[in-house]
Design a protein around this motif. Structure first.
Motif, mmCIF file in Angstrom:
data_model
loop_
_atom_site.group_PDB
_atom_site.id
_atom_site.type_symbol
_atom_site.label_atom_id
_atom_site.label_comp_id
_atom_site.label_asym_id
_atom_site.label_seq_id
_atom_site.Cartn_x
_atom_site.Cartn_y
_atom_site.Cartn_z
ATOM 1 N N GLY A 39 1.482 -18.288 -56.483
ATOM 2 C CA GLY A 39 2.321 -17.454 -56.665
ATOM 3 C C GLY A 39 3.806 -17.488 -56.670
ATOM 4 O O GLY A 39 4.108 -18.738 -56.713
ATOM 5 N N GLY A 74 -3.266 -4.996 -60.205
ATOM 6 C CA GLY A 74 -2.564 -5.076 -58.899
ATOM 7 C C GLY A 74 -3.090 -6.002 -57.800
ATOM 8 O O GLY A 74 -2.503 -6.214 -56.874
ATOM 9 N N ARG A 85 -3.643 -9.966 -56.435
ATOM 10 C CA ARG A 85 -2.855 -11.123 -56.129
ATOM 11 C C ARG A 85 -2.975 -12.343 -57.199
ATOM 12 O O ARG A 85 -2.002 -12.563 -58.040
ATOM 13 N N SER A 112 -3.654 -11.503 -60.541
ATOM 14 C CA SER A 112 -2.987 -11.097 -61.789
ATOM 15 C C SER A 112 -1.460 -11.140 -61.475
ATOM 16 O O SER A 112 -0.813 -11.341 -62.688
ATOM 17 N N ARG A 113 -1.023 -10.840 -60.359
ATOM 18 C CA ARG A 113 0.367 -10.920 -60.073
ATOM 19 C C ARG A 113 0.795 -12.450 -60.189
ATOM 20 O O ARG A 113 1.972 -12.571 -60.888
ATOM 21 N N ASN A 114 -0.002 -13.269 -59.636
ATOM 22 C CA ASN A 114 0.471 -14.503 -59.772
ATOM 23 C C ASN A 114 0.383 -15.084 -61.194
ATOM 24 O O ASN A 114 1.338 -15.734 -61.516
ATOM 25 N N GLU A 122 0.792 -13.334 -63.853
ATOM 26 C CA GLU A 122 2.060 -12.790 -64.649
ATOM 27 C C GLU A 122 3.214 -13.734 -64.339
ATOM 28 O O GLU A 122 4.056 -13.938 -65.050
#
Length: 177
Positions: A49, A75, A77, A79-81, A83
């Motif tokens: 992250g 949404g 974790r 995918s957010r990481n 990105e």
């Protein structure tokens, strides 16, 4: 890309057990075999992250022409990481090797690729369909979040194979990609 060959092979036997390097084909040939169903092999994606905190999650990875593909809810974790930082690992236990691949995963939005990978998932028993620039289906892993899911292409630049059956040993392969 199916003819992907390493540019460097390194024996990781640092303690002198006398093991030999493995040919890349030992891992590649097993990775390229499509299982009968999408969950037949357990792949684990490792991401980091924005604050440097590592995260590991199981994914339904699919080998296609030398790269891996997997889905993830926007949404989640992972995918957010991805990105924030596309660098990641993908690990799997094969019949006679534990393999860890290192590379990057980026979201795929090209319609032709989405259609090809959705069709491949269908062949493995997951009724995936393209929905806009994503994948949808009546179900997925509970941790995936609600559909639609992003499709990611994982392109690896190194792989490490650890022999869990004879011949044993450990080999690192580097790729020029």
């Amino acid at each position: 890309m199916a003819d992907l060959e390493p540019v460097k092979t390194v024996n990781l036997d640092r303690v002198g057990y006398g093991t030999q390097t493995f040919p890349w084909s030992r891992a590649r040939d097993q990775l390229a075999v499509r299982p009968e169903r999408v969950a037949a092999l357990s792949y684990f994606l490792g991401t980091v992250g924005p604050r440097g905190i590592p995260h590991a999650a199981g994914v339904g990875a699919l080998w296609d022409d030398g790269d891996f593909y997997f889905t993830s809810g926007p949404g989640t974790r992972k995918s957010r990481n991805l990105e924030a930082n596309p660098a990641c690992t993908l690990a799997v236990r094969l019949t006679d090797l534990d393999v860890t691949l290192t590379g990057t995963a980026r979201r795929v939005t090209e319609p032709a690729v989405l259609e090809r990978i959705a069709a491949a998932y269908n062949e493995l028993g997951w009724p995936a369909e393209v929905a806009g620039h994503a994948i949808t289906a009546p179900f997925s892993a509970p941790s995936a979040g609600p559909p639609p899911w992003h499709l990611y292409r994982f392109v690896f630049t190194t792989a490490v194979g650890l022999g869990i059956m004879a011949p044993e040993g450990a080999t690192l392969w580097r790729f020029d990609r």
